[in-house]
Design a protein around this motif. Sequence first.
Motif, PDB file in Angstrom:
ATOM      1  N   SER A 194      27.568 -43.285  96.302  1.00  0.00           N
ATOM      2  CA  SER A 194      28.264 -43.800  95.119  1.00  0.00           C
ATOM      3  C   SER A 194      28.534 -45.292  95.228  1.00  0.00           C
ATOM      4  CB  SER A 194      29.580 -43.045  94.914  1.00  0.00           C
ATOM      5  OG  SER A 194      30.456 -43.237  96.003  1.00  0.00           O
ATOM      6  N   GLU A 195      28.803 -45.784  96.430  1.00  0.00           N
ATOM      7  CA  GLU A 195      29.120 -47.204  96.594  1.00  0.00           C
ATOM      8  C   GLU A 195      27.918 -48.087  96.272  1.00  0.00           C
ATOM      9  OE1 GLU A 195      32.012 -48.371  97.007  1.00  0.00           O
ATOM     10  OE2 GLU A 195      33.156 -46.619  97.660  1.00  0.00           O
ATOM     11  N   PHE A 196      26.733 -47.713  96.744  1.00  0.00           N
ATOM     12  CA  PHE A 196      25.542 -48.525  96.497  1.00  0.00           C
ATOM     13  C   PHE A 196      25.113 -48.475  95.035  1.00  0.00           C
ATOM     14  CE2 PHE A 196      23.772 -48.526 101.129  1.00  0.00           C
ATOM     15  CZ  PHE A 196      24.790 -49.383 101.498  1.00  0.00           C
ATOM     16  N   LYS A 197      25.519 -47.421  94.328  1.00  0.00           N
ATOM     17  CA  LYS A 197      25.202 -47.364  92.902  1.00  0.00           C
ATOM     18  C   LYS A 197      25.897 -48.495  92.133  1.00  0.00           C
ATOM     19  CE  LYS A 197      23.716 -42.667  91.760  1.00  0.00           C
ATOM     20  NZ  LYS A 197      22.734 -43.043  90.729  1.00  0.00           N
ATOM     21  N   GLN A 198      26.966 -49.034  92.687  1.00  0.00           N
ATOM     22  CA  GLN A 198      27.626 -50.177  92.059  1.00  0.00           C
ATOM     23  C   GLN A 198      26.729 -51.420  92.082  1.00  0.00           C
ATOM     24  OE1 GLN A 198      32.176 -50.366  92.522  1.00  0.00           O
ATOM     25  NE2 GLN A 198      31.473 -49.721  94.549  1.00  0.00           N
ATOM     26  N   ILE A 199      25.884 -51.522  93.100  1.00  0.00           N
ATOM     27  CA  ILE A 199      24.913 -52.626  93.158  1.00  0.00           C
ATOM     28  C   ILE A 199      23.764 -52.352  92.203  1.00  0.00           C
ATOM     29  CG2 ILE A 199      23.339 -53.927  94.642  1.00  0.00           C
ATOM     30  CD1 ILE A 199      25.085 -53.112  97.037  1.00  0.00           C
ATOM     31  N   VAL A 200      23.227 -51.128  92.282  1.00  0.00           N
ATOM     32  CA  VAL A 200      22.057 -50.748  91.485  1.00  0.00           C
ATOM     33  C   VAL A 200      22.337 -50.846  89.987  1.00  0.00           C
ATOM     34  CG1 VAL A 200      20.476 -48.842  90.976  1.00  0.00           C
ATOM     35  CG2 VAL A 200      21.209 -49.252  93.327  1.00  0.00           C
ATOM     36  N   ALA A 201      23.588 -50.695  89.597  1.00  0.00           N
ATOM     37  CA  ALA A 201      23.938 -50.806  88.177  1.00  0.00           C
ATOM     38  C   ALA A 201      23.610 -52.185  87.621  1.00  0.00           C
ATOM     39  CB  ALA A 201      25.426 -50.512  87.987  1.00  0.00           C
ATOM     40  N   HIS A 202      23.464 -53.172  88.503  1.00  0.00           N
ATOM     41  CA  HIS A 202      23.232 -54.549  88.050  1.00  0.00           C
ATOM     42  C   HIS A 202      21.892 -55.122  88.493  1.00  0.00           C
ATOM     43  CE1 HIS A 202      27.351 -54.449  86.742  1.00  0.00           C
ATOM     44  NE2 HIS A 202      27.791 -54.245  87.972  1.00  0.00           N
ATOM     45  N   VAL A 203      21.502 -54.869  89.741  1.00  0.00           N
ATOM     46  CA  VAL A 203      20.242 -55.419  90.266  1.00  0.00           C
ATOM     47  C   VAL A 203      19.558 -54.378  91.144  1.00  0.00           C
ATOM     48  CG1 VAL A 203      20.912 -57.850  90.179  1.00  0.00           C
ATOM     49  CG2 VAL A 203      21.479 -56.492  92.197  1.00  0.00           C
ATOM     50  N   GLY A 219      18.244 -45.188  92.541  1.00  0.00           N
ATOM     51  CA  GLY A 219      19.656 -44.934  92.246  1.00  0.00           C
ATOM     52  C   GLY A 219      20.112 -45.253  90.839  1.00  0.00           C
ATOM     53  N   LEU A 220      19.199 -45.678  89.968  1.00  0.00           N
ATOM     54  CA  LEU A 220      19.609 -46.014  88.602  1.00  0.00           C
ATOM     55  C   LEU A 220      19.901 -44.743  87.810  1.00  0.00           C
ATOM     56  CD1 LEU A 220      19.989 -48.631  86.978  1.00  0.00           C
ATOM     57  CD2 LEU A 220      17.682 -48.311  86.073  1.00  0.00           C
TER      58      LEU A 220
END
Length: 239
Positions: A194-203, A219-220
């Motif tokens: 879930s934490e890395f999805k915060q990055i994938v949401a943008h780049v 992870g998008l």
Amino acid sequence: MFLSGLLLLFLLPDWTESIDDDTVDINTLGRIIDFFEHNYKRIDRDGHPRQYAVAINVPKHQCQPNFNPGYNNFLTQENAINVKNAITDETNALYQGAELIAAGTRKMKGYNRHSESLLLNPAGNSPMTKLLNKRKDGCSVFYTFQSPCVDSCLNAAKDHNILKALKNWKEHSGIKAFVFKNIWKQDPEKNLQSEFKQIVAHVPLFRCVSENRCYACKGLGNTPIDEHCLSAKKIKDEL
């Protein structure tokens, strides 16, 4: 119906090419990260690597297939010794060049300011902001030796988090890639899915562990983060 089919056939090659143009070539990405590791890697006096981060904004073709970064064709305005000296100095720990910015860790009262935060904050006027403004449609790659820490960098409640900066980066045109090598030492047991999805949401997020071993973390949306990006064991088992 027949005419619609013909129109689709004419449009499809151009549409496919435009998608590819906005995506980093993963083999080229591996060579770029290897270039960083050979030239800018932060090493302690005892020979142990230390945390550092690098970001570039280069012409788009340098992130596309068959580009081989070398001293004569890649980041030619940057001096590797100057970069390493700057990021090793923990009183500042920051380098800002023509096409490259880099950071080590900065000693503060009671804590160390992380390299990702040094490059990405303040979100609206950071070294990364200034770097991206130099080339509006280039290829921007952000590489951190260890993944952004869950407790600070990916925690929206913390002052030095990088989430707003990632949101701003999303609006930048051109190819984008956020890359890490190792998982931050305090985070292997955290919920990185879930934490890395915060990055994938943008780049787009990648993990590169060697010149020839890069993984798209995916992870998008409802797609899970790839296991290679969540575990050291998964990678070791394949060696």
